[in-house]
Design a protein around this motif. Structure first.
Motif, PDB file in Angstrom:
ATOM      1  N   LEU A 208     -36.507  16.456  15.972  1.00 48.60           N
ATOM      2  CA  LEU A 208     -37.343  17.663  15.924  1.00 48.60           C
ATOM      3  C   LEU A 208     -38.188  17.743  14.658  1.00 48.60           C
ATOM      4  O   LEU A 208     -39.144  18.536  14.600  1.00 48.60           O
ATOM      5  N   ARG A 209     -37.844  16.945  13.642  1.00 44.26           N
ATOM      6  CA  ARG A 209     -38.634  16.934  12.399  1.00 44.26           C
ATOM      7  C   ARG A 209     -39.738  15.877  12.418  1.00 44.26           C
ATOM      8  O   ARG A 209     -40.492  15.765  11.446  1.00 44.26           O
ATOM      9  N   GLN A 210     -39.840  15.120  13.497  1.00 44.59           N
ATOM     10  CA  GLN A 210     -40.834  14.054  13.564  1.00 44.59           C
ATOM     11  C   GLN A 210     -42.242  14.614  13.819  1.00 44.59           C
ATOM     12  O   GLN A 210     -42.410  15.722  14.355  1.00 44.59           O
ATOM     13  N   THR A 215     -47.038  17.508  16.911  1.00 44.32           N
ATOM     14  CA  THR A 215     -48.255  17.267  17.694  1.00 44.32           C
ATOM     15  C   THR A 215     -48.135  17.863  19.089  1.00 44.32           C
ATOM     16  O   THR A 215     -49.086  18.464  19.608  1.00 44.32           O
ATOM     17  N   ALA A 216     -46.969  17.705  19.710  1.00 42.10           N
ATOM     18  CA  ALA A 216     -46.761  18.268  21.045  1.00 42.10           C
ATOM     19  C   ALA A 216     -46.883  19.786  21.021  1.00 42.10           C
ATOM     20  O   ALA A 216     -47.486  20.395  21.916  1.00 42.10           O
ATOM     21  N   ALA A 221     -47.738  22.518  24.211  1.00 41.87           N
ATOM     22  CA  ALA A 221     -46.605  22.251  25.092  1.00 41.87           C
ATOM     23  C   ALA A 221     -45.553  23.351  24.941  1.00 41.87           C
ATOM     24  O   ALA A 221     -45.346  23.885  23.849  1.00 41.87           O
ATOM     25  N   SER A 222     -44.904  23.694  26.043  1.00 40.84           N
ATOM     26  CA  SER A 222     -43.876  24.731  26.010  1.00 40.84           C
ATOM     27  C   SER A 222     -42.658  24.240  25.244  1.00 40.84           C
ATOM     28  O   SER A 222     -42.454  23.032  25.070  1.00 40.84           O
ATOM     29  N   HIS A 230     -39.651  15.686  25.293  1.00 37.54           N
ATOM     30  CA  HIS A 230     -40.026  14.865  24.140  1.00 37.54           C
ATOM     31  C   HIS A 230     -38.846  14.601  23.206  1.00 37.54           C
ATOM     32  O   HIS A 230     -38.545  13.447  22.888  1.00 37.54           O
ATOM     33  N   ALA A 231     -38.188  15.648  22.759  1.00 35.85           N
ATOM     34  CA  ALA A 231     -37.135  15.473  21.751  1.00 35.85           C
ATOM     35  C   ALA A 231     -35.878  14.826  22.331  1.00 35.85           C
ATOM     36  O   ALA A 231     -35.395  13.809  21.816  1.00 35.85           O
TER      37      ALA A 231
END
Length: 315
Positions: A208-210, A215-216, A221-222, A230-231
């Motif tokens: 989650l820190r990436q 960007t998402a 993005a919701s 993603h995560a």
């Protein structure tokens, strides 16, 4: 990829051969055998009768001959005969495998279905009261022995319902079937769920820190899409490793659980065979566990490449 799989299979074969030698030697190093136990229980030892029984069971042969006989029988599907029941070892083991497999499968399903979602929730709500509560639950799961939790479940069942879940090979109702397998599966799977939750939380916090997560979110993005599409997709590899290891070594936790809930599975049968020095049963059961562990690790490695396209096993 094909060459890598061939090398892994060859390594697995060498590993299993090494494990078989260790199993065989360790069982013979332990003082006493089935003949000594039987004659000690009778209280009278006739050297001639003892020698005849050792000859009948093949215990008078050199160790390397006994080992070769066992391995040769394995290759031909002949697991030998139980020293205690005098029945074929395969006949004694096969009916118990589905029982332990169902119990282990339900425990693994419980740990994954509970541990992964709670780990994601804990990571998303980091620092909140919910996060602290879930972390306390996970620490409790790692701290509580499965046999103690199983005893608590039995005591609570007697206190609340006046009865306890007793194993029945032919349950009459679906509720009885759930009680037979799901209750002990939850008892042994609670620790695995706690471990899965903590690994999921740690991996999710790192992802989650990436930058690609920011960007998402910047693209609109919701939160559900960010967290799960993603995560979690990128954080799942360490979780798969833990689940694979837990699946391989789950039978170790089932030894006590099957005893507490009186379930006639493989793990409980192994303890009984060890007590009687029933070599054919112990050797074959431990080899079965070794095969499960080795193939579980191999499956996890193959899942890495299937889930993460960045991982490739080249020649």
């Amino acid at each position: 990829m094909f060459a890598y799989i061939v090398r892994r299979l060859a390594l697995m074969l060498v590993t299993l051969i090494g494990i078989s030698i260790i199993i065989f030697v360790l069982l013979r190093v332990v003082p006493g055998n089935i003949v000594d136990i039987l004659f000690d229980a009778a209280g009278f030892v006739d050297p001639a009768d003892k020698a005849n029984l050792e000859k009948e069971l093949g215990l008078n042969l050199p160790l390397y001959v006994q080992y070769l006989h066992w391995i040769g029988g394995l290759l031909h599907g002949d697991l030998g005969y139980s020293y205690v029941s005098e029945k074929p070892a395969l006949q004694e083991i096969l009916p118990r495998i589905p029982i332990t497999a169902r119990l282990a499968g339900l425990a693994l399903l419980f740990s994954a279905s509970i541990g992964i979602p709670l780990g994601v929730i804990s990571a998303v709500h980091q620092g909140s009261r919910l996060d602290y509560a879930l972390r306390i639950v996970s620490l409790s799961g790692l701290s509580l022995p499965s046999f103690w939790l199983g005893l608590l479940i039995l005591m609570a069942s007697v206190s609340l319902f006046g009865t306890m879940p007793i194993y029945n090979p032919n349950p009459k109702t679906w509720t009885e079937a759930i009680a037979i397998y799901c209750v002990p599966a939850m008892a042994v799977g609670f620790r695995s769920a706690a471990l899965t939750m903590r690994i999921t939380r740690s991996s999710m916090l790192e992802i989650l820190r990436q930058d690609f997560i920011r960007t998402a979110r910047a693209k609109g993005a919701s939160e559900a899409s960010v967290n799960y599409r993603h995560a979690l997709k990128n954080a799942i590899l360490p979780v798969i490793t833990v689940i694979g290891i837990e699946a391989a070594f789950l039978i170790g936790g089932l030894i006590v659980t099957e005893t507490v809930f009186n379930i006639p599975g493989v793990a409980r049968f192994l303890v009984e065979a060890l007590r009687w020095r029933d070599y054919p049963i112990v050797q074959n059961l431990v080899m079965l566990i070794a095969v499960v562990v080795v193939f579980a690790n191999f499956t996890v490695d193959m899942l890495y490449a299937a889930i993460d396209p960045r991982i490739r096993y080249t020649d």
